[in-house]
Design an enzyme around this catalytic site. Structure first.
Site, short mmCIF file in Angstrom:
data_model
loop_
_atom_site.label_atom_id
_atom_site.label_comp_id
_atom_site.label_asym_id
_atom_site.label_seq_id
_atom_site.Cartn_x
_atom_site.Cartn_y
_atom_site.Cartn_z
N GLY A 222 -8.15 -31.86 25.53
CA GLY A 222 -8.83 -30.78 26.22
C GLY A 222 -8.21 -29.42 26.04
N ASP A 223 -7.30 -29.27 25.07
CA ASP A 223 -6.70 -27.96 24.74
C ASP A 223 -6.24 -28.04 23.30
OD1 ASP A 223 -5.04 -25.46 24.91
OD2 ASP A 223 -5.58 -25.61 27.01
N ASP A 224 -5.18 -27.30 22.92
CA ASP A 224 -4.70 -27.37 21.54
C ASP A 224 -4.25 -28.79 21.18
OD1 ASP A 224 -4.98 -24.56 21.13
OD2 ASP A 224 -3.06 -24.23 22.14
N SER B 198 -10.56 -30.14 19.03
CA SER B 198 -10.34 -29.36 20.25
C SER B 198 -11.57 -28.50 20.51
CB SER B 198 -9.10 -28.47 20.12
OG SER B 198 -8.98 -27.62 21.25
#
Length: 495
Positions: free
Chosen positions: A285-287, A318
């Site tokens: 849910g991010d990098d 991502s």
């Protein structure tokens, strides 16, 4: 009188004579000798595979839930030896602590291995010890207790000044280690599950008074290997090596929901040196990967760079942030990074460098090679106005240096903006090289290769056409055309 040999003895003698003549000729043949050596090597591999029950060659691998766990240390223990139950209900924290205390006594004898058998092992955070292997069997799953009161509070990281989300203390990680040497976390693709859903919900509702903790965090340590496991649903960053040397992450799957799982970065090397990340699948849910080295004046004072990092053979996704990022917390510096053989699919951004006024330090000697972008909103991003700071005391004269960055063999399709390089008057971007770029676009707008305050060159023909800020060279690297204006600003902020 001539002795007459019986027929049987005569034949035996003849066979012996033939054998004596045949052996030297046989051994003198290089080809035959090679065959013999190959058979011996193959037999050794067979014997090794048979003894460890490993998963190397599939024709020898022992399959099924009963696959034995290889012994990787002189001594090995099972978690059940220390009271572990594995039903997903019992609190296994004490069992882990007792086991690791016992293992800590074997450091001078080569260390010991803790086997986590098939089952669900619910636990509060626990600490590792040096010269230890944590081995997760197939169908073994370590589950993090969701009650944050069971997660110990720790001082803020010295290069960040305070918790990443709140001033003051921060929650520790589910699996933690400090000042360690020679630690291995591996298995038959067992799972470490942070059960981060409750953390994400409380974060969004602003119910947490401290910064969330990573799933696995190793600090001030060396000779760390994480391989052949699955890490999932971390409360915060998934694997966070901090000020470590000689770290290898290989054949690891990292998962979190692509939406509604805030800040669940996959791997965040932070002030780390001599690190390899390879053969991994990451969808979070991010990098997917974010290289860091401290935040503003705290990172500058701590002064530990991230350097000598190799990232290769990854498949990553991502939808919220970027596949591979450098920064934005890079105030100790980042250098000598190679990213190669990477597929970024269905992502908001593919690769990104992000920094801001106040960060100081540098990002330099960065090589991107053989990357494929499959359906990304923006392909390559360099951003110098990522204005997120720990407090208002950062030095506005601390300007990062961004230079010596190369992009070679970058291909893909379904990309809206292939390149966006956003330097500024205060933070110009120097010596950027593009070569062999062909990215199919989905957004037919005039400015799809966007630049501002960048100096560099394009070698050969690339698609889409580069911005006017870059010098042009042919395939033999002969100058064709100098840039007329390297400070031209051609950024579309609506994308």
């Amino acid at each position: 009188m001539v002795e007459t040999l019986p027929v049987g003895r005569f034949q035996l003698q003849q066979q012996r004579l033939e054998l004596k003549r045949w052996i030297p000729a046989f051994l003198s043949s290089h080809k035959t000798l090679f065959v013999l050596l190959w058979i011996a090597a193959f037999g050794s591999v067979f014997f090794w595979q048979w003894n460890i029950g490993g998963s190397g060659f599939s024709i020898f691998a022992k399959v099924g839930p009963g696959r034995p766990m290889p012994k990787m240390r002189p001594f090995a223990f099972n978690l059940t030896d220390f009271g572990g139950v594995g039903d997903g209900i019992a609190d296994e924290t004490a069992a882990f602590e007792r086991a690791i205390l016992a293992i800590s006594k074997f450091g001078k004898r080569g260390g010991a291995q803790l086997n986590v058998p098939p089952g669900k092992w619910l636990t509060a955070p626990f600490n590792l010890t040096s010269h230890m292997t944590l081995f997760l069997a197939e169908d073994a799953e370590i589950l993090g207790i969701q009650d944050e009161k069971r997660w110990a509070l720790m001082p803020p990281l010295p290069s960040y000044g305070y918790g990443r989300e709140h001033n003051g203390s921060r929650y520790g990680s589910l699996i933690h280690g400090q000042n360690l040497r020679d630690v291995v976390i591996t298995g038959h693709n067992g799972t470490i599950n942070g059960q981060g859903q409750s953390w994400w919900k409380k974060y969004r509702q602003k119910l947490l008074n401290h910064s969330r903790g990573p799933l696995v965090q190793i600090m001030w340590s060396s000779d760390i290997v994480i391989s052949d496991i699955t890490l999932r649903d971390s409360p915060f960053w998934t694997f966070h090596p901090y000020d470590c040397k000689n770290v290898t992450v290989r054949n690891v799957t990292i998962l979190a929901p692509i939406f509604e799982a805030p800040n669940t970065d996959g791997i965040d090397p932070d002030s780390c040196e001599d690190m390899v990340i390879e053969d991994c699948y990451i969808s979070v849910g991010d990098d997917a990967v974010a290289i860091k080295s401290g935040w503003d004046q705290y990172g500058i004072a701590y002064g530990r760079p991230s350097r000598n990092i190799l990232i290769r053979n990854l498949i990553i996704r991502s939808m919220v942030s970027a596949g591979i990022s450098i920064g934005s917390e890079m105030s100790g510096g980042v250098s000598n990074v190679t990213v190669e053989n990477v597929l970024v699919w269905s992502s908001r951004r593919a690769v990104r460098i992000k920094t801001a006024v106040g960060r100081g330090a540098y990002v330099r000697d960065i090589t991107y090679r053989n990357l494929t972008f499959d359906n990304a909103r923006v392909g390559i991003v360099i951003k110098t106005d990522y204005n997120e700071h720990p407090d208002d005391d950062f030095d506005r004269k601390a300007l990062p240096i961004i230079r010596d960055i190369s992009f070679t063999e970058i291909h893909g399709h379904g990309v809206r903006v292939p390149v966006r390089i956003h330097g500024s008057k205060d933070i110009p971007i120097r010596n950027v090289t593009f070569r062999d770029i062909s990215i199919g676009i989905t957004y037919k707008k005039k400015h799809i290769f966007q630049c501002a305050f960048v100096e560099g060159r394009v070698i050969g023909t690339i698609f889409p056409a580069p911005c006017e800020n870059l010098d042009r060279y042919d395939e033999e690297e002969r100058l064709v055309k100098l840039s007329a204006a390297q400070n031209v600003t051609d950024i579309d902020y609506d994308i």
